[in-house]
Design an enzyme around this catalytic site. Structure first.
Site: not given
Length: 371
Positions: A216, A144, A284-285, A246
């Site tokens: 990120n 994102y 977070s991914g 993420s």
């Protein structure tokens, strides 16, 4: 796109990262792997949804270069925290392979990039798609970038992804504010795209583990480099109190592995990002894809005949796991060192600062972490 000469990478600054790096210290040190970018930087001023400013893009990784033959890429996937998307991974989990490029972009542009990768595969492998029942399950990941980019404006279009694929090249590649990493933030510093590689010797032969990250993620208080609590010393220009990002990690190798072994390598990517202090926050991914370029066979051979797969024993994997952790660790720092300052859109009026190399060196020297 080549690395800018004005920004020094971690090893060039004298940071004491361990292990032997490949010639470009990049994912492209894995033979045959190409990387390309499409970087979109347009507009200035206040955010106007749909009009910008635009600070985003697409990163493309071609595991088998521009080979016209349709060949499976053996792979494994792992998610530390699943607040994100990587398309195509359900089939990777079940079948252990994928076809085509890997692309990384922003969260709201997955659809446009997916369309572009599909069209590229149909054209690039035209005979297979024209004459046979072949379908595409592209691998597209995201993080994102809405802090720095008009993400809701949907500015990434299929032609941007096609440009990233077409520009893919070998050798030393750009880092920082490029491709999908253009508008990303890491540990409240400017983040982005980073890469690194490690040489692994097995049974008298040299192999490579290469990594590319789209960083990120993280909060400043967590940020640790080579065991030193850097974030506790470099406290200026903080942006947030909760994690909002993420990280996508792509791990490439030419070591012959089976899919279950590649899944285990992907899991070690989580240890690599953990070296910087992230616990894998709820927002977070944190997603990891590992692939091997070994065991090249065509799609027809794959589905029509018995096959033999070369692989190394599981007992040989400790140095591979260590190389993976080291390369992920270093790639994140390279991403941050290559980045440039960028004004924030949400919230407006701040600046997301790139980490100051001199300040980073000063902290690491204080803790004895310089080479």
């Amino acid at each position: 796109m080549h690395q800018s000469a004005k920004k020094l990478r971690a090893r060039e600054l004298g940071l004491a990262f361990e292990g032997e790096a490949g010639p470009s210290n990049a994912i492209t040190d894995v033979p045959g792997v190409l990387v390309g970018y499409s970087t979109i930087i347009e507009g200035v001023g206040a955010l106007r949804q749909g009009h910008g400013p635009v600070r985003t893009g697409v990163t493309a990784i071609l595991p088998r270069g521009r080979d016209k033959a349709m060949k499976p890429v053996w792979a494994g996937f792992h998610a530390l925290n699943g607040n994100g998307e990587v398309t195509g991974v359900q089939w990777i989990k079940h079948a252990g392979h994928f076809y085509g490029p890997i692309c990384i972009t922003n969260t709201h542009s997955v659809g446009a990039v997916h369309e572009a990768v599909t069209s590229w595969m149909i054209e690039h492998h035209a005979e297979d798609y024209r004459a046979k029942h072949v379908w595409a399950l592209p691998v597209v990941g995201e993080t994102y970038d809405g802090t720095l980019n008009d993400i809701n404006g949907l500015h990434v279009r299929p032609h941007h992804a096609r440009a990233a694929i077409e520009s893919a090249a070998s050798g030393r590649i750009a880092e920082g504010n490029v491709g999908g990493g253009t508008g990303m933030v890491a540990y409240e510093f400017k983040g982005g795209t980073g890469t690194a590689s490690q040489v692994v010797r097995l049974d008298g032969q040299d192999f490579t583990v290469g990594v590319l990250v789209q960083a990120n993620h993280g909060l400043r208080d967590w940020f640790t480099v080579l065991g030193a609590p850097v974030g506790r010393h470099l406290t200026a220009d903080r942006l947030r109190s909760t994690e909002q990002g993420s990280i996508i990690v792509v791990i490439a190798t030419d070591i012959p592995m089976l899919p279950h072994q590649l899944e285990r390598v992907a899991q070690r990517g989580a240890i690599g990002i953990g070296r910087h202090g992230t616990p894998g926050g709820n927002n977070s991914g944190d997603m990891f894809l590992a692939f091997s370029t070994a065991n090249q066979i065509t799609r027809d051979e794959f589905i029509d005949a018995r096959r033999q797969m070369e692989c190394i024993p599981d007992e040989w994997f400790d140095p591979i796991y260590l190389a993976t952790v080291r390369a992920v660790d270093e790639a994140i720092v390279n991403a941050m060192l290559a980045a440039e300052d960028m004004e924030t859109l949400k919230p407006a009026g701040k600046v997301c600062r790139a980490i100051d190399p001199a300040a980073l060196v000063g902290v690491l020297a204080r803790y004895g972490r310089m080479a």
